[in-house]
Scaffold this active site. Sequence first.
Site, PDB file in Angstrom:
ATOM      1  N   GLU A 183      16.606   5.314   1.314  1.00 20.01           N
ATOM      2  CA  GLU A 183      17.849   5.748   1.945  1.00 20.01           C
ATOM      3  C   GLU A 183      18.789   6.170   0.818  1.00 20.01           C
ATOM      4  O   GLU A 183      19.391   5.323   0.153  1.00 20.01           O
ATOM      5  CB  GLU A 183      18.450   4.619   2.792  1.00 20.01           C
ATOM      6  CG  GLU A 183      17.572   4.186   3.953  1.00 20.01           C
ATOM      7  CD  GLU A 183      17.378   5.278   4.998  1.00 20.01           C
ATOM      8  OE1 GLU A 183      18.136   6.275   4.984  1.00 20.01           O
ATOM      9  OE2 GLU A 183      16.470   5.148   5.826  1.00 20.01           O
ATOM     10  N   CYS A 224      27.704   7.253   1.701  1.00 20.93           N
ATOM     11  CA  CYS A 224      26.692   8.261   1.387  1.00 20.93           C
ATOM     12  C   CYS A 224      26.705   9.420   2.372  1.00 20.93           C
ATOM     13  O   CYS A 224      26.145  10.480   2.098  1.00 20.93           O
ATOM     14  CB  CYS A 224      25.303   7.620   1.356  1.00 20.93           C
ATOM     15  SG  CYS A 224      24.864   6.748   2.872  1.00 20.93           S
TER      16      CYS A 224
END
Length: 532
Positions: free
Chosen positions: A228, A262
């Site tokens: 991720e 993110c």
Amino acid sequence: MEYTNVSIPAFEPTPLETIPAIASAARGAFRSHRTKSLQWRQVQLRKFYWAVEDYKPQLLAALQKDLHKSTFESLLTEIDWLKKDCIFMLDHLESFAKDEKLGSPAVPAVYSIMKMRVRKDPVGTVLIIGPYNFPVQLLLAPFIGAIGAGCTAVVKPSELTPACAMVIKEMIEKRLDNDAFAVVNGGIPETTALMNEKWDKVFFTGSATVGKIIARKAAETLTPVVLELGGKNPAFVTKKANLALAARRLLWGKTLNAGQVCLSQNYILVDKDVVTTFIEHLKQAYREMFPNGAKASPDFARVVNQRHFFRLKKMLDDTKGKIVMGGAMDESELFIEPTAVLVNSVNDSMMQEESFGPIFSIYPVNSLDEALNIANLVHRTPLSLFSFGSKAENERILNEMTSGGATVNDSYFHATLNTVPFGGVGDSGWGAYRGKASFDCFTHFRTIAEPPSWAESLMRVRYMPYDLSRLSMLSRLMDKKPNFDRNGQVIKGLGYWMSMILCLGGTGAKGALVRWAVILAAHYLYRIRAGQ
């Protein structure tokens, strides 16, 4: 709200020499097979839920100490998130773990007696490495999936959020099965030691730079990984967008957790005819969110450490663009004001690096064509993208840009639900989790067949000496004729209608009998027509 009276242990790295034994204990616990019991998993999930609730004061204090997070953000994005994850997994665990019976159309009618099914097995002992930006949620949400799937796990919190790391260690060690689950704290040496162990899966959340190291090391032992990561995420704002709405929602995306998200936009591609108006709306949204300025706001977090503070400062120092909003900094508090920079080149420092902080660039474009060309040039597979425009424009952006996820007319709303899959694509990550996807992430889907002994006469076609006539009959029973010609056009002929008939009867023994009757009737009709 302050938590000055809450005691948090001083950060202590896990002794390197103990890490092999920790990994070995987790592997041994999995080999005991107790984690495969649904009851055991449910008990561990319930215990974890109450651990999160009981350790709420310590977690809130740790998040405030490490990131200056407000109670509101800590509850919304970290603590309450995990509690909802636990409840969701507990509510659906039995259905997630249940064998799936395989029938039509996956299993041909002649195989319906073979009891084909998919069994859900835990992958084994897993390593979960978490990041610093959401140090509780992004480490422990996949951990919940691992528990639900029946795995044992070792978790590695980020050393950049040491207070959170120590609270998590105490919470797991005091409340859960100590053989099945463990916490290793530390930095590069400890992570390296962990990666020297053999795992059945590694789940990593963090930067692409470290993700490459993790993937390379895991490949040495053929260990599957979930990555991720992040990316230079674009936002598109066209002339047809609601500019005030776009400005407010995109500013929110860069102020939550001080932009250390993110998913947040790295740059905004704005039609040049509305750039000035869009910037005015940004400034108005800033004034509404921070009437006394961001620095005085109790809601605005801080940059995690000095290294990242100077990394962000350098991006602003090196830009050739113009700061049109914000720009203030205070090293002593690791404070960087939400800052927008108007740029005119893809080579600008603000466009070349993922900011991962409360700063972003605005790039004027002449058309949507130009915007799409720039976005695909800067990062072809971002983790997310955001589109503000007409329905047709938004659809075109979704069609011509690849991303891990996307939100239309908002900032990363697609990732605000804990029950829907989340993950990157290409350079922004591999694999997905959250909701059922968290269970699936740590599960091996094993296909099982159980042919009955009484069916041996029906299966003799497979034995030597081979008989092509039997194979021909089997092919007539199993093979589906194409319902299309060589030009790719669909033909609704006999094969089409036979396939419709073969779908009758449903699943189970009754359905199988219906299909066998239809097949035998069709076979005898074929023989009659052939004069046999």
